[in-house]
Scaffold this active site. Structure first.
Site, PDB file in Angstrom:
ATOM      1  N   HIS A  59      -1.455   6.464   2.125  1.00 17.41           N
ATOM      2  CA  HIS A  59      -1.294   5.514   3.224  1.00 17.41           C
ATOM      3  C   HIS A  59      -1.321   6.286   4.544  1.00 17.41           C
ATOM      4  O   HIS A  59      -0.905   7.432   4.602  1.00 17.41           O
ATOM      5  CB  HIS A  59       0.032   4.763   3.059  1.00 17.41           C
ATOM      6  CG  HIS A  59       0.121   3.563   3.940  1.00 17.41           C
ATOM      7  ND1 HIS A  59      -0.689   2.461   3.773  1.00 17.41           N
ATOM      8  CD2 HIS A  59       0.916   3.301   5.010  1.00 17.41           C
ATOM      9  CE1 HIS A  59      -0.391   1.572   4.700  1.00 17.41           C
ATOM     10  NE2 HIS A  59       0.572   2.049   5.460  1.00 17.41           N
ATOM     11  N   CYS A  63       0.790  -1.242   0.000  1.00 19.64           N
ATOM     12  CA  CYS A  63       0.000   0.000   0.000  1.00 19.64           C
ATOM     13  C   CYS A  63       0.820   1.289   0.000  1.00 19.64           C
ATOM     14  O   CYS A  63       0.640   2.146  -0.867  1.00 19.64           O
ATOM     15  CB  CYS A  63      -0.911   0.047   1.225  1.00 19.64           C
ATOM     16  SG  CYS A  63      -1.856  -1.432   1.520  1.00 19.64           S
TER      17      CYS A  63
HETATM   18 CA   LIG Z   1      -3.277  -2.098  -0.465  1.00 22.83          CA
END
Ligand SMILES: [Ca+2]
Ligand SMILES: [Ca+2]
Length: 501
Positions: free
Chosen positions: A139, A83
């Site tokens: 993130h 991510c």
């Molecule tokens: Ca992800």
């Protein structure tokens, strides 16, 4: 002489006209430019009906959107397979090899080479667009100075609404366990929650986004970023989505038990072994259950997005809004004896990408041009008539969207951690473990081996291919940027704030 002079004057007038148009368009107003609806889905692979990754997937809304409006980018890849770094690269327009943001623990705001880059939403926001967001786009990182103690990229938007919702009580739950096996990372568990669906987080996010399509944005075009949190672990969704799939009839994804044996160091020792999650699912004979839980989450996401698709269709923005729907990286469900992301294989590197540019993309089309999420930044600003950003590593594929069968493919890069890279040109996948395993290599030929079962790196027949793709490896390797010191949040309240539950 006079003719020449007239031509010269004409040239000056034309040049001034171009400059004037460019200047005038620096402050777009509604109607002059496309709006952008930018939808990120966390951990979604190609198990979506119209993407063809799993024939069992029940996704009527995705399928209808593709059939009626969208082009599917069939060969879209992520810049990194987890991510944080994939989103950092997409949103800054720079690869990790430049910024040093290689892992989830590194916040781009703490990376010397990333912190001052103008991110994609800021680029729009600084050039006449109204920007708004809800759900995970950047993130998340702990930050005592950020609202609620979490930096989730609030600073990049004019308007940021924190995602919230309630799952209700857990009705039932499965969590495979084995003595001495730890799954690591997010909890490998799934089950049904009471809901109701309308109160859950992703539904609430899509409902909010649908509402925004009824408003005006001070006469400006909008850039709306919507972050969907499923099918990220854990796989808890309302029972109605599990009920779509009969456990007895689930066909689990195929895998080859000796698949990892041909990925070796120079001394011949295998680099990889089955992951903890794979051992848990395999040892408990729960591949079917795990596959079904992921599918249930995909159907839940599809249901939530249906609300947004319907609202867009009915809104005044239906004909002038670019829709880009992307997954941040792939996900293995047992392939390569792996449940999760972080690999440099096709299952980790390939992402869903659906695009509608009204008047440009032909609907119900699959495009086999190789693109990368790092190309989204230059592509979007190109489509919206904003000036190019010289800092962008990617290349605009706006031309490809208009002409999906054109010659296009160039090798594209996926990185996982320092000095490990994978390159694909649409046919071959070449991988180099310069950081992890002293330059060990893999090569797969998708024309004959789409599941990447046979590593051809030591096969002399493919020497030229390897030499050609090896030349595409990055030459710059920025060292790891500092770990965010506020990420070490141990108690469950903080974990919840960070979105890890
Ligand atoms: Ca992800
Ligand atoms: Ca193999």
């Amino acid at each position: 002489m006079t003719k020449n002079r007239n031509q010269y004057l004409l040239f000056i007038v034309a040049a001034m006209a171009v400059l004037f148009v460019r200047h005038a368009s620096a402050q777009p107003t509604k109607g002059q430019r496309y709006n952008v609806l930018f939808v990120a889905i966390d951990d979604l692979n190609d198990w979506v009906g119209c993407l063809g990754g799993n024939a069992q997937a029940i996704t009527p809304n995705f399928d209808r959107f593709a059939r009626e409006h969208a082009m599917i980018m069939n060969k879209a890849y992520c810049p990194s397979t987890v991510c944080g770094p994939t989103r950092s690269a997409l949103l800054t327009g720079k690869h990790a090899t430049y910024t040093g943001v290689y892992g989830n623990g590194q916040n781009l705001k703490h990376a010397a080479k990333a912190k001052d880059l103008e991110t994609l939403p800021e680029y729009f926001g600084n050039r006449g667009y109204y920007t708004l967001s809800r759900g995970k786009i950047f993130h998340k990182h702990g930050d005592p100075n950020a609202p609620g103690g979490v930096d989730e990229g609030q600073w990049a938007f004019h308007e940021f609404v924190k995602a919230k919702g309630a799952n209700g009580p857990i009705l039932w739950e499965e969590k495979p366990t084995l003595e001495s096996v730890k799954s690591g990372g997010s909890p490998f568990t799934w089950g049904a929650v009471k809901g109701p669906t309308e109160k859950t987080k992703d539904y609430a996010t899509c409902d909010w986004a649908a509402d925004q399509l009824n408003r005006d944005f001070d006469g400006k075009p909008f850039f709306m970023a919507v972050g969907i949190s499923k099918p990220h672990l854990s796989w808890h969704v309302p029972q109605e989505f599990f009920d779509l799939y009969s456990l007895d009839e689930i066909e689990p994804a195929p895998f080859k038990r000796d698949d990892l044996n041909d990925i070796v160091r120079k001394d011949g020792k295998p680099i990889f072994k089955p992951t903890g999650r794979f051992l848990l699912a395999d040892g408990n004979d729960m591949h079917k259950q795990a596959n079904r839980a992921y599918l249930a989450c995909v159907s839940y996401v599809d249901h939530c997005l249906g609300v947004l698709f319907d609202a867009l269709e009915k809104s005044e923005y239906a004909e002038n809004t670019i829709v880009m729907i992307w997954g941040d990286h792939g996900w293995h469900l047992s392939e390569k004896l792996h449940y999760g992301k972080t690999g440099l294989w096709e299952e980790s590197a390939r992402v869903p990408l659906l695009i509608n540019v009204p008047g440009v993309t032909p609907p119900n089309t699959k495009c086999n041009g190789v693109v990368n999420l790092i190309d989204l930044y230059p592509t979007l600003i190109d489509l919206c008539g904003l000036p190019p950003n010289a800092e962008n590593d990617g290349r605009s594929f706006a031309k490809l969207l208009a002409k999906p069968s054109m010659e296009w493919n160039q090798p594209t890069l996926t990185t996982y951690q320092y000095k490990n890279h994978s390159i694909t040109d649409g046919r071959y996948r070449y991988t180099w473990y310069g950081g992890r395993a002293d330059g060990a290599e893999e090569l797969y030929d998708h024309d004959i081996d789409p599941l990447e079962h046979t590593n051809l790196a030591s096969n002399p027949k493919y020497k030229e291919v390897i030499v050609r793709l090896r030349k595409q490896l990055p030459t710059q390797h920025e060292p790891d940027s500092p770990k965010n010191p506020h990420n070490a949040l141990k108690n469950s309240k903080n974990q919840e704030r960070m979105g890890r539950q």
